[in-house]
Design a protein around this motif. Structure first.
Motif, PDB file in Angstrom:
ATOM      1  N   ALA A  66       0.833  -1.206   0.000  1.00 55.74           N
ATOM      2  CA  ALA A  66       0.000   0.000   0.000  1.00 55.74           C
ATOM      3  C   ALA A  66       0.867   1.256   0.000  1.00 55.74           C
ATOM      4  N   LEU A  67       1.944   1.241   0.780  1.00 54.39           N
ATOM      5  CA  LEU A  67       2.861   2.380   0.820  1.00 54.39           C
ATOM      6  C   LEU A  67       3.517   2.595  -0.538  1.00 54.39           C
ATOM      7  N   SER A  68       3.938   1.508  -1.187  1.00 57.74           N
ATOM      8  CA  SER A  68       4.583   1.605  -2.500  1.00 57.74           C
ATOM      9  C   SER A  68       3.651   2.247  -3.517  1.00 57.74           C
ATOM     10  N   LEU A  69       2.398   1.782  -3.542  1.00 56.97           N
ATOM     11  CA  LEU A  69       1.437   2.329  -4.502  1.00 56.97           C
ATOM     12  C   LEU A  69       1.158   3.803  -4.224  1.00 56.97           C
ATOM     13  N   ALA A  70       0.983   4.131  -2.948  1.00 52.67           N
ATOM     14  CA  ALA A  70       0.673   5.520  -2.599  1.00 52.67           C
ATOM     15  C   ALA A  70       1.826   6.447  -2.950  1.00 52.67           C
ATOM     16  N   VAL A  71       3.056   6.029  -2.634  1.00 49.42           N
ATOM     17  CA  VAL A  71       4.217   6.890  -2.875  1.00 49.42           C
ATOM     18  C   VAL A  71       4.510   7.017  -4.360  1.00 49.42           C
ATOM     19  N   MET A  72       4.577   5.881  -5.055  1.00 46.02           N
ATOM     20  CA  MET A  72       5.006   5.915  -6.456  1.00 46.02           C
ATOM     21  C   MET A  72       3.971   6.584  -7.357  1.00 46.02           C
ATOM     22  N   ARG A  74       4.449   4.090 -14.972  1.00 50.43           N
ATOM     23  CA  ARG A  74       4.124   4.573 -13.630  1.00 50.43           C
ATOM     24  C   ARG A  74       3.662   3.438 -12.718  1.00 50.43           C
ATOM     25  N   GLU A  75       2.750   2.631 -13.202  1.00 50.77           N
ATOM     26  CA  GLU A  75       2.211   1.577 -12.359  1.00 50.77           C
ATOM     27  C   GLU A  75       3.160   0.390 -12.251  1.00 50.77           C
ATOM     28  N   ASP A  76       3.945   0.130 -13.304  1.00 50.64           N
ATOM     29  CA  ASP A  76       4.963  -0.917 -13.194  1.00 50.64           C
ATOM     30  C   ASP A  76       6.014  -0.546 -12.151  1.00 50.64           C
ATOM     31  N   LEU A  77       6.369   0.726 -12.054  1.00 49.44           N
ATOM     32  CA  LEU A  77       7.320   1.166 -11.032  1.00 49.44           C
ATOM     33  C   LEU A  77       6.748   0.960  -9.632  1.00 49.44           C
ATOM     34  N   ALA A  78       5.452   1.171  -9.483  1.00 46.51           N
ATOM     35  CA  ALA A  78       4.821   0.939  -8.182  1.00 46.51           C
ATOM     36  C   ALA A  78       4.876  -0.543  -7.805  1.00 46.51           C
ATOM     37  N   PHE A  79       4.589  -1.417  -8.775  1.00 53.61           N
ATOM     38  CA  PHE A  79       4.693  -2.848  -8.517  1.00 53.61           C
ATOM     39  C   PHE A  79       6.141  -3.245  -8.210  1.00 53.61           C
ATOM     40  N   ALA A  80       7.077  -2.657  -8.960  1.00 51.02           N
ATOM     41  CA  ALA A  80       8.484  -2.993  -8.761  1.00 51.02           C
ATOM     42  C   ALA A  80       8.948  -2.591  -7.362  1.00 51.02           C
ATOM     43  N   LEU A  81       8.544  -1.410  -6.897  1.00 53.41           N
ATOM     44  CA  LEU A  81       8.909  -0.986  -5.548  1.00 53.41           C
ATOM     45  C   LEU A  81       8.304  -1.938  -4.508  1.00 53.41           C
ATOM     46  N   SER A  82       7.105  -2.424  -4.763  1.00 52.35           N
ATOM     47  CA  SER A  82       6.488  -3.395  -3.857  1.00 52.35           C
ATOM     48  C   SER A  82       7.329  -4.662  -3.765  1.00 52.35           C
ATOM     49  N   VAL A  83       7.805  -5.149  -4.912  1.00 55.91           N
ATOM     50  CA  VAL A  83       8.638  -6.357  -4.923  1.00 55.91           C
ATOM     51  C   VAL A  83       9.945  -6.121  -4.155  1.00 55.91           C
ATOM     52  N   VAL A  84      10.539  -4.941  -4.345  1.00 58.40           N
ATOM     53  CA  VAL A  84      11.777  -4.606  -3.634  1.00 58.40           C
ATOM     54  C   VAL A  84      11.562  -4.597  -2.125  1.00 58.40           C
ATOM     55  N   LEU A  85      10.500  -3.937  -1.684  1.00 58.12           N
ATOM     56  CA  LEU A  85      10.242  -3.839  -0.246  1.00 58.12           C
ATOM     57  C   LEU A  85       9.874  -5.191   0.355  1.00 58.12           C
ATOM     58  N   LEU A  86       9.163  -6.027  -0.389  1.00 59.85           N
ATOM     59  CA  LEU A  86       8.837  -7.362   0.114  1.00 59.85           C
ATOM     60  C   LEU A  86      10.092  -8.232   0.205  1.00 59.85           C
ATOM     61  N   GLY A  87      11.034  -8.037  -0.726  1.00 57.05           N
ATOM     62  CA  GLY A  87      12.311  -8.737  -0.626  1.00 57.05           C
ATOM     63  C   GLY A  87      13.092  -8.310   0.613  1.00 57.05           C
ATOM     64  N   LEU A  88      13.086  -6.997   0.892  1.00 61.89           N
ATOM     65  CA  LEU A  88      13.732  -6.504   2.113  1.00 61.89           C
ATOM     66  C   LEU A  88      13.061  -7.072   3.358  1.00 61.89           C
ATOM     67  N   LEU A  89      11.726  -7.163   3.325  1.00 58.08           N
ATOM     68  CA  LEU A  89      10.992  -7.712   4.464  1.00 58.08           C
ATOM     69  C   LEU A  89      11.369  -9.168   4.699  1.00 58.08           C
ATOM     70  N   VAL A 129      15.111  -5.160 -11.541  1.00 60.01           N
ATOM     71  CA  VAL A 129      15.085  -5.442 -12.977  1.00 60.01           C
ATOM     72  C   VAL A 129      13.737  -5.054 -13.572  1.00 60.01           C
ATOM     73  N   LEU A 130      12.653  -5.363 -12.856  1.00 63.48           N
ATOM     74  CA  LEU A 130      11.322  -4.987 -13.323  1.00 63.48           C
ATOM     75  C   LEU A 130      11.205  -3.468 -13.447  1.00 63.48           C
ATOM     76  N   ALA A 131      11.727  -2.744 -12.470  1.00 69.43           N
ATOM     77  CA  ALA A 131      11.680  -1.283 -12.516  1.00 69.43           C
ATOM     78  C   ALA A 131      12.448  -0.749 -13.715  1.00 69.43           C
ATOM     79  N   ALA A 132      13.634  -1.307 -13.964  1.00 67.40           N
ATOM     80  CA  ALA A 132      14.450  -0.846 -15.083  1.00 67.40           C
ATOM     81  C   ALA A 132      13.763  -1.131 -16.418  1.00 67.40           C
ATOM     82  N   ALA A 133      13.120  -2.295 -16.527  1.00 66.93           N
ATOM     83  CA  ALA A 133      12.427  -2.636 -17.768  1.00 66.93           C
ATOM     84  C   ALA A 133      11.206  -1.742 -17.977  1.00 66.93           C
ATOM     85  N   GLY A 134      10.460  -1.484 -16.911  1.00 61.91           N
ATOM     86  CA  GLY A 134       9.269  -0.652 -17.031  1.00 61.91           C
ATOM     87  C   GLY A 134       9.580   0.790 -17.338  1.00 61.91           C
ATOM     88  N   ALA A 135      10.760   1.255 -16.896  1.00 66.63           N
ATOM     89  CA  ALA A 135      11.163   2.644 -17.149  1.00 66.63           C
ATOM     90  C   ALA A 135      11.993   2.745 -18.422  1.00 66.63           C
TER      91      ALA A 135
END
Length: 220
Positions: free
Chosen positions: A109-115, A127-142, A165-171
């Motif tokens: 939820a934080l990733s979607l709201a921020v991105m 835009r939305e792929d970056l939000a999903f990518a940030l979610s994957v990054v934060l879940l990996g950190l968790l 990688v997803l973020a780089a591809a989406g951007a």
């Protein structure tokens, strides 16, 4: 065609987020590695679809690297490491699975709201792929924070890298030389981590981080 491209891209990116939650839920190493391999397959499919949508042929190389190394080579090697080291195959979590899943939902939820807030002028697909990518990054950190087993923390790190990688591809992708450099850097890091795990197992007879804490301050 535009709507179909948009929908498939988001289905694949959302699938990565869903599989990140499945990895958080796993309590056995073999199951975790199998889900990670599927995570890498979906990543490869997502990057390949971005290559088609953006007309960026170099992203097909990124997809092939992800499929070969992340979905096949690394999970197979980790399976062998687990068998050779006789690692305890149950994964202990810090705080339990339920609170971890709730924390994961909060991070998404934080990733979607921020991105979505900081990228109002970006293209909707990126835009939305970056939000999903940030979610994957934060879940990996968790996963890295809440797992006591060193191998599961390695998997968390690699799933985090999948999000990058997803973020780089989406951007609109990265230059091919950068993608190849990242792939080889991850491979080298994996080799070093494998050697590190062997040394820990040889010295302390365990890779459980909670058990390793008891060795702090002891004389060798």
């Amino acid at each position: 065609m535009g709507d179909l491209t948009f929908d498939i891209a988001h289905m694949l990116a959302g699938g990565l987020v869903l599989l990140s939650f499945v990895m958080l839920y796993q309590d056995r190493l073999y199951a975790l590695l199998n889900v990670y391999a599927l995570h890498a397959v979906v990543l490869a499919a997502s990057v390949a679809w971005q290559a088609f949508a953006q007309d960026a042929p170099h992203l097909y190389v990124t997809a092939a690297i992800a499929l070969a190394f992340k979905a096949v080579v690394i999970p197979t090697a980790l399976h062998r490491i687990i068998r050779r080291l006789g690692i305890h195959r149950e994964i202990e979590t810090v705080g339990g699975v339920g609170p971890t899943m709730l924390a994961g939902m909060g991070l998404v939820a934080l990733s979607l709201a921020v991105m979505l807030r900081i990228t109002p002028e970006a293209e909707p697909l990126a835009r939305e792929d970056l939000a999903f990518a940030l979610s994957v990054v934060l879940l990996g950190l968790l996963m890295m924070v809440t797992r006591r087993n060193a191998v599961s923390q390695v998997v968390g790190f690699m799933s985090l890298e999948n999000g990058l990688v997803l973020a780089a591809a989406g951007a609109k992708g990265m230059p091919l030389v950068v993608e190849i450099s990242v792939a080889f850097s991850i491979l080298i890091a994996f080799i070093v981590i494998g050697i590190f795990l062997f040394r820990i197992r040889e010295r302390f007879d365990t890779v459980d981080l909670h058990a390793l804490d008891r060795f702090r301050g002891e004389r060798r």
